[in-house]
Design an enzyme around this catalytic site. Structure first.
Site, PDB file in Angstrom:
ATOM      1  N   ASP A 195       0.851  -1.145   0.048  1.00  0.00           N
ATOM      2  CA  ASP A 195      -0.138  -0.044   0.189  1.00  0.00           C
ATOM      3  C   ASP A 195       0.915   1.354  -0.104  1.00  0.00           C
ATOM      4  O   ASP A 195       1.820   1.377   0.691  1.00  0.00           O
ATOM      5  CB  ASP A 195      -0.786   0.010   1.403  1.00  0.00           C
ATOM      6  CG  ASP A 195      -2.072   1.094   1.206  1.00  0.00           C
ATOM      7  OD1 ASP A 195      -2.911   0.705   0.405  1.00  0.00           O
ATOM      8  OD2 ASP A 195      -1.897   1.990   1.812  1.00  0.00           O
ATOM      9  N   ILE A 196       0.746   2.229  -0.751  1.00  0.00           N
ATOM     10  CA  ILE A 196       1.129   3.544  -0.806  1.00  0.00           C
ATOM     11  C   ILE A 196       0.796   4.224   0.488  1.00  0.00           C
ATOM     12  O   ILE A 196      -0.373   4.684   0.673  1.00  0.00           O
ATOM     13  CB  ILE A 196       0.757   4.360  -2.081  1.00  0.00           C
ATOM     14  CG1 ILE A 196       1.463   3.324  -3.412  1.00  0.00           C
ATOM     15  CG2 ILE A 196       1.592   5.485  -2.203  1.00  0.00           C
ATOM     16  CD1 ILE A 196       1.095   4.200  -4.560  1.00  0.00           C
ATOM     17  N   GLU A 219      -4.625   2.389  -4.297  1.00  0.00           N
ATOM     18  CA  GLU A 219      -3.481   2.471  -4.190  1.00  0.00           C
ATOM     19  C   GLU A 219      -2.651   1.179  -3.550  1.00  0.00           C
ATOM     20  O   GLU A 219      -1.419   1.211  -3.335  1.00  0.00           O
ATOM     21  CB  GLU A 219      -2.922   3.629  -3.235  1.00  0.00           C
ATOM     22  CG  GLU A 219      -3.189   3.603  -1.832  1.00  0.00           C
ATOM     23  CD  GLU A 219      -4.740   3.953  -1.249  1.00  0.00           C
ATOM     24  OE1 GLU A 219      -4.902   4.118  -0.170  1.00  0.00           O
ATOM     25  OE2 GLU A 219      -5.553   4.055  -2.170  1.00  0.00           O
TER      26      GLU A 219
END
Length: 353
Positions: A230-231, A273
């Protein structure tokens, strides 16, 4: 020997020669049917292209063969996509030829296999043909689908030194038609299973492949690992710099993932994301090493789009499939997701397993 006997002998030799040529025609036709069936059933693009090249090698007895393709359906240029038999590497990303080049216009009007020696004698093609010297090209075979050329097969000289015959040209012409249709179908399939922004696999395809890999892992008792990434703080990043900049970060992060894993690995855009990577034949320790490499490369990467480079980080959760638990794909995803949550709870920009 009498004149009648000699004439009969010549006639017999001529008959045997015709029978031999017909037998070869039948053999080539059977091979062509088999190849066509094989190509039409293969939707994996890279595997398909490799099969096409090896078909040329096996049937024409050449050592060197390459294929020039458009990188995408909407591309207006061609690159060397794959080459076999060469002792050097070719940069697959370089533009080899444009769609409106004199050679492409010539091949559109003359879509049959063309000997390079003949093409070199055409004045307006000399510069284009010179580009094929590095490929040791002997014959070019246009791949025509829907009345347009989507690629060119490039064959080097035969190993035994024989010239390409008319029968060879006929066979290659038919093979190129099968290859062109197969490439077109494979590309359309690829468009259906790839996320258009990131060029990673879509969620549905990821779920299907994870199910297949779990079954394969159980059957062969081979290790299998899953990454969930995950960003970090992506919503804040979007609010600060805008969604267009956020899209660039998603695209470039996806490129980092593609560049950092093996061909057999399966990278997907899980949602928003969040990314996922299926790692076949991979232990937990090796999967953590892959995740650490992805994290470090993302952290160091200078993202474009602003007057000065931007930086983001990612958090990654890692889980290894455990067949003793009779684990489902949902439970494996759940364990990787919980590991991702622990990485975020520990301060983000971390890998947790």
């Amino acid at each position: 020997m009498s004149r009648n006997t000699a004439s009969l002998s010549d006639e017999q030799d001529g008959l045997e020669g015709r029978v031999s040529r017909l037998e070869k025609k039948v053999y080539d036709l059977q091979n062509l049917i088999d190849m066509g069936m094989s190509l039409s059933s293969n939707l994996d693009f890279e595997s398909l292209v490799e099969t096409i090249l090896y078909s040329c090698i096996g049937q024409m007895f050449v050592e060197k063969v390459s294929i020039i393709l458009q990188p995408g359906i909407d591309s207006h240029y061609y690159t060397i996509h794959m080459a076999k038999g060469y002792d050097r590497e070719f940069n697959a990303g370089d533009v080899f030829m444009t769609e409106d080049s004199p050679l492409m216009r010539y091949l559109e009007k003359n879509p049959q296999p063309q000997l390079c020696s003949h093409l070199s004698a055409v004045d307006e093609l000399s510069d284009n043909i010179a580009r094929f010297h590095d490929l040791d090209a002997e014959i070019l075979v246009p791949m025509v689908s829907k009345s347009s050329i989507n690629g060119i097969l490039v064959l080097g000289a035969k190993i035994n030194g024989d010239p390409f015959s008319g029968d060879d040209s006929d066979f290659l012409f038919d093979l190129a038609k099968f290859a062109a249709i197969a490439v077109e179908n494979s590309r359309l399939y690829l468009m259906a299973i790839l996320d258009r922004m990131t060029r990673l696999y879509i969620h549905h395809y990821f779920q299907e492949r994870l199910f297949e890999e779990l079954r394969r892992s159980r059957r062969y008792n081979s290790p299998l690992a899953l990454l969930m990434a995950d960003i970090d703080h992506f919503k804040i990043f979007n609010d600060t710099y805008g969604h267009q900049q956020g899209d660039l970060v998603l695209k470039e992060t996806a490129q980092i993932f593609r560049d950092s894993i093996r061909k057999i690995d399966i990278p997907a855009r899980y949602g928003g994301e969040e990314f996922a990577v299926i790692l076949p034949e991979t232990s937990l320790e090796s999967a953590v090493a892959v995740a650490s490499r992805l994290r470090k490369r993302s952290e160091r990467h200078a993202f474009t789009g602003q007057s000065s480079p931007l930086h983001v980080t990612i958090s990654i959760g890692v889980a290894q499939y455990n067949p003793e638990r009779e684990e489902t794909r949902e439970s494996l995803i759940g364990r990787a997701d919980r590991a991702l949550y622990r990485a975020k709870q520990a301060g983000r920009n971390r890998v947790a397993a």
